[in-house]
Design a protein around this motif. Structure first.
Motif, mmCIF file in Angstrom:
data_model
loop_
_atom_site.group_PDB
_atom_site.id
_atom_site.type_symbol
_atom_site.label_atom_id
_atom_site.label_comp_id
_atom_site.label_asym_id
_atom_site.label_seq_id
_atom_site.Cartn_x
_atom_site.Cartn_y
_atom_site.Cartn_z
ATOM 1 N N ALA A 507 0.761 -1.302 -0.035
ATOM 2 C CA ALA A 507 0.088 0.018 -0.001
ATOM 3 C C ALA A 507 0.864 1.169 0.149
ATOM 4 N N SER A 508 2.033 1.117 0.706
ATOM 5 C CA SER A 508 2.973 2.348 0.857
ATOM 6 C C SER A 508 3.424 2.715 -0.516
ATOM 7 N N GLY A 509 3.950 1.641 -1.195
ATOM 8 C CA GLY A 509 4.594 1.789 -2.750
ATOM 9 C C GLY A 509 3.546 2.282 -3.631
ATOM 10 N N ALA A 510 2.322 1.818 -3.429
ATOM 11 C CA ALA A 510 1.099 1.997 -4.516
ATOM 12 C C ALA A 510 0.532 3.490 -4.269
ATOM 13 N N LEU A 511 0.947 4.136 -3.084
ATOM 14 C CA LEU A 511 0.338 5.717 -2.736
ATOM 15 C C LEU A 511 1.223 6.625 -3.525
ATOM 16 N N THR A 512 2.509 6.444 -3.583
ATOM 17 C CA THR A 512 3.225 7.268 -4.337
ATOM 18 C C THR A 512 3.631 6.832 -5.723
ATOM 19 N N PHE A 513 3.175 5.584 -6.118
ATOM 20 C CA PHE A 513 3.544 5.057 -7.337
ATOM 21 C C PHE A 513 3.270 5.875 -8.563
ATOM 22 N N GLY A 514 4.276 6.262 -9.386
ATOM 23 C CA GLY A 514 4.035 7.020 -10.572
ATOM 24 C C GLY A 514 4.242 8.551 -10.091
ATOM 25 N N PHE A 515 4.491 9.038 -9.105
ATOM 26 C CA PHE A 515 4.438 10.338 -8.801
ATOM 27 C C PHE A 515 5.874 10.543 -8.226
ATOM 28 N N ALA A 516 6.927 10.678 -9.088
ATOM 29 C CA ALA A 516 8.378 10.903 -8.961
ATOM 30 C C ALA A 516 8.677 12.283 -8.502
ATOM 31 N N LEU A 517 9.673 12.605 -7.847
ATOM 32 C CA LEU A 517 10.034 13.923 -7.508
ATOM 33 C C LEU A 517 10.366 14.627 -8.800
ATOM 34 N N PRO A 518 10.103 15.912 -8.568
ATOM 35 C CA PRO A 518 10.158 17.030 -10.071
ATOM 36 C C PRO A 518 11.636 16.586 -10.805
ATOM 37 N N GLY A 519 12.822 16.604 -10.274
ATOM 38 C CA GLY A 519 14.074 16.304 -10.783
ATOM 39 C C GLY A 519 14.021 15.027 -11.407
ATOM 40 N N LEU A 520 13.051 13.966 -11.196
ATOM 41 C CA LEU A 520 13.218 12.632 -11.591
ATOM 42 C C LEU A 520 12.287 12.297 -12.603
ATOM 43 N N ALA A 521 10.933 13.438 -12.391
ATOM 44 C CA ALA A 521 9.629 12.826 -13.174
ATOM 45 C C ALA A 521 9.825 13.651 -14.617
ATOM 46 N N ARG A 522 10.597 14.920 -14.626
ATOM 47 C CA ARG A 522 10.382 15.714 -15.800
ATOM 48 C C ARG A 522 11.782 16.234 -16.029
ATOM 49 N N GLY A 523 12.155 16.873 -17.113
ATOM 50 C CA GLY A 523 13.317 17.445 -17.369
ATOM 51 C C GLY A 523 13.385 18.036 -18.651
ATOM 52 N N PRO A 524 14.343 18.586 -19.100
ATOM 53 C CA PRO A 524 14.649 19.128 -20.385
ATOM 54 C C PRO A 524 14.440 18.228 -21.593
ATOM 55 N N GLU A 525 13.758 18.570 -22.882
ATOM 56 C CA GLU A 525 13.621 17.579 -23.617
ATOM 57 C C GLU A 525 15.136 17.471 -24.384
ATOM 58 N N TRP A 526 15.597 16.324 -24.555
ATOM 59 C CA TRP A 526 17.011 16.111 -24.964
ATOM 60 C C TRP A 526 16.704 16.189 -26.533
ATOM 61 N N ALA A 527 15.625 16.130 -27.337
ATOM 62 C CA ALA A 527 15.554 16.446 -28.708
ATOM 63 C C ALA A 527 15.939 17.681 -28.857
ATOM 64 N N ASP A 528 15.250 18.838 -27.952
ATOM 65 C CA ASP A 528 15.368 20.082 -28.248
ATOM 66 C C ASP A 528 17.045 20.552 -27.848
ATOM 67 N N GLU A 529 17.426 19.866 -26.734
ATOM 68 C CA GLU A 529 18.838 20.262 -26.557
ATOM 69 C C GLU A 529 19.776 19.897 -27.640
ATOM 70 N N VAL A 530 19.370 18.763 -28.271
ATOM 71 C CA VAL A 530 20.395 18.246 -29.283
ATOM 72 C C VAL A 530 20.035 19.412 -30.671
ATOM 73 N N ALA A 531 18.921 19.772 -30.862
ATOM 74 C CA ALA A 531 18.859 20.924 -31.891
ATOM 75 C C ALA A 531 19.487 22.145 -31.655
ATOM 76 N N ARG A 532 19.649 22.373 -30.308
ATOM 77 C CA ARG A 532 20.394 23.665 -30.219
ATOM 78 C C ARG A 532 21.824 23.437 -30.233
ATOM 79 N N TRP A 533 22.314 22.109 -29.828
ATOM 80 C CA TRP A 533 23.708 22.113 -29.891
ATOM 81 C C TRP A 533 24.212 21.891 -31.285
#
Length: 601
Positions: A507-533
């Motif tokens: 139950a404890s694992g199910a309570l937070t399943f799929g709700f990762a911390l911001p730095g692990l759940a989302r971030g910069p789009e790699w494809a956009d970063e490659v385009a800038r590079w």
């Protein structure tokens, strides 16, 4: 032995509790005493075979040495019952001697020993076939195992679904390892030590991604999927080992499914998902499971176990921590196969410690025993049973009380110590099933990791279960599976309590399943970063969390030998990383969980 082979149903006198032996030693008839335990065992055996006349039917009655082997092959249920009682004397000699001397208890033990060997070795059955597998029964069909493995894979992919939608490098995976493979020669990048040790898994995975891009096999936009796929394959490996496990307590469908769930949904562990930097933790989990399982009979499985035990230490020092437990179990069981496993792990440990390991200036800072017990109680007791939010609140209170050695600080340590001691004491009652080895290995890994192995953290961050998530994963899974095994023990008063603990963990694992911390759940789009590079080759590409950057410029510079913090060296060098870690360790309020949770190696 021939007396046992020619025993008939009519020779069992349950009224007078006697066994009639005809034409025994010296050609004489006599009576042997019949114990209630042996009577019950013989009744179970008779119900299995429904023999109208002879108790034992072998392929050839001229070979009475086959009797117990045939008896063992007749019924898995009887083997399961008898195998729990054990016995160290050879089955044939014990059975014959026991009837001759009237030692009724040893008859029971001798038969139990034969049946237990059938469970472990898959003796030949009377029909000429062999038992499937090399363990006691098959609880899951091949199709069921494949389905469970597919569900497990779906769960771990869904947990970081946004990472899979666009590809992701996580912190040092991109900034250090991928960038180093991009700039430096292949051999140097493959065998490079970082943060004090060789991480062969991360080196090889990121270097392979670099080579795919360099050779035009994949575009740079797809490079993160290479490392994510390799890391996920290693994450699935412990689940596959569990589905083929050998060991009492891991045979029921419920135990296997719950352990798989704990691997997939344990709270505050997302940092090790789809991250090649943390292949080392999945290999450490494999080693912990191998320690708990029965030794395999099949050669290919023994070879697989040995390969994993050699590879684990070459990817990180965590697996080496388990070496004393492997040696201890080999000595306790006097098992040559356990010695083989210890030797394989020793080879990997010797290579890591002798050729690659160096003392990192950022590691080795020990915690006092009370604070260490507080951390263990929060991460291995409160969080898995009462959820991560509750553990974070209690951790903040414990940190505030730690300065003055307040009651919360002491109470949490005493409660955690009592809980762990109780688990170990109950598991120690039966060292033949995996519970004891799972729990003690989880506690040992957590104690060493949190007590000696953590990188510098901001004051109070260690009390937050969201910080340094990578150290949560293996102890949580091992201890959780140990509790599951305890809940499967029959005939114990505490089994119901452990079933409740199992439900709370899920139950404890199910309570937070799929709700990762911001730095692990989302971030910069790699494809956009490659385009800038592509438009500016000096542009440092952002990865997750976004304060980490990847240098893929055309300037190739060697890294200094010194691991001391130095922000002026290239970003893929250890000095730059050390400066980043020390900057993140600046004081923060312990009420804010999750900042920088993806940092560290």
């Amino acid at each position: 032995m021939s007396e046992v082979a020619h025993l008939k149903v009519d020779d069992i006198d349950s009224t007078r509790m006697l066994i009639r032996v005809e034409q025994g030693k010296g050609g004489k008839d006599r009576n042997a005493m019949l114990s209630p335990q042996l009577l019950e065992l013989l009744r179970m055996w008779w119900r299995e075979g429904r023999k109208p006349v002879m108790m034992w039917v072998a392929k050839s009655r001229d070979r009475p040495d086959q009797v117990l082997r045939v008896a063992a092959g007749r019924g898995y249920r009887l083997a399961t019952f008898a195998g729990r009682l054990g016995g160290s004397v050879g089955a044939r000699a014990v059975a014959a001697w026991a009837i001759d001397e009237g030692a009724r208890q040893l008859v029971f033990r001798g038969l139990a020993q034969a049946l237990r060997r059938w469970r472990q070795r898959g003796w030949e059955r009377p029909g000429g076939g062999r038992s499937t597998g090399d363990r006691s029964g098959v609880v899951l069909s091949t199709a069921t195992r494949a389905a469970l493995l597919g569900v497990f894979l779906a769960l771990i992919v869904f947990r970081l679904r946004h990472a899979w939608s666009g590809g992701r490098f996580l912190s040092e995976e991109g900034t250090i390892f991928f960038a180093y493979g991009w700039h430096r020669p292949v051999g140097e990048a493959l065998w490079r030590s970082f943060a004090g040790y060789l991480n062969l898994g991360a080196n090889a995975a990121t270097l392979l991604a670099v080579q795919f891009v360099r050779r035009g096999v994949l575009g740079l936009e797809q490079a993160p999927y290479v490392t994510m796929a390799i890391a996920t394959a290693f994450q699935v490996l412990p689940a596959a080992l569990l589905l083929g496990a050998q060991g009492r307590g891991l045979q029921s469908r419920r135990a296997v499914i719950v352990c798989l769930l704990l691997m997939a949904i344990s709270p505050m562990t997302e940092e090790v998902f789809a991250n090649s930097l943390h292949i080392q933790f999945h290999l450490t989990l494999c080693a912990g499971l191998i320690l708990a399982f029965d030794t395999p009979e099949r050669g290919w499985r023994r070879g697989l176990y040995a390969a994993l035990l050699v590879l684990g230490p070459l990817c990180g020092p965590g697996t080496i921590v388990l070496l004393p437990l492997f040696v201890l179990r080999a000595l306790v069981e006097k098992s040559t196969r356990r010695i083989e496993q210890s030797a394989a792990l020793s080879v990997g440990a010797a290579l890591q410690l002798g050729l690659f390991f160096i003392q990192s200036p950022l590691r080795g800072h020990s915690l006092d025993p009370v604070t260490l017990l507080d951390l263990l109680a929060l991460r291995l007791g409160v969080m898995p049973l009462f959820s991560a939010p509750v553990a974070s609140v209690l951790g903040a209170a414990a940190y505030r009380a730690a300065a003055g050695h307040g009651i919360v600080w002491w109470s949490l340590a005493l409660g955690g110590g009592a809980y762990f001691a109780l688990l170990l004491g109950l598991a120690l009652r039966d060292r033949r099933d995996p519970a004891f080895w799972l729990i003690v290995s989880g506690l040992l890994l957590a104690g060493v990791s949190f007590g000696l192995g953590m990188l510098p953290l901001a004051p109070g961050s260690a009390f937050l279960v969201a910080a340094s998530q990578r150290y949560n994963y293996v102890p949580l899974v091992l201890m959780g599976c140990g509790i599951v095994v305890l809940s499967e023990r029959t005939g114990t008063r505490c089994a119901g309590v452990f079933r409740v603990l199992t439900i709370l963990m899920v139950a404890s694992g199910a309570l937070t399943f799929g709700f990762a911390l911001p730095g692990l759940a989302r971030g910069p789009e790699w494809a956009d970063e490659v385009a800038r590079w592509r438009s500016d080759r000096d542009y440092p590409l952002r990865v997750w969390p976004e304060d980490w950057r990847v240098d893929l410029s055309s300037r190739d510079r060697a890294c200094p030998d010194s691991p001391r913090a130095d922000p002026s060296v290239p970003g893929y060098c250890e000095g730059s990383w050390a400066a980043h870690v020390l900057r993140d360790a600046a004081p923060v309020r312990p009420d804010h969980a999750g900042e920088g949770a993806g940092d560290g190696s």
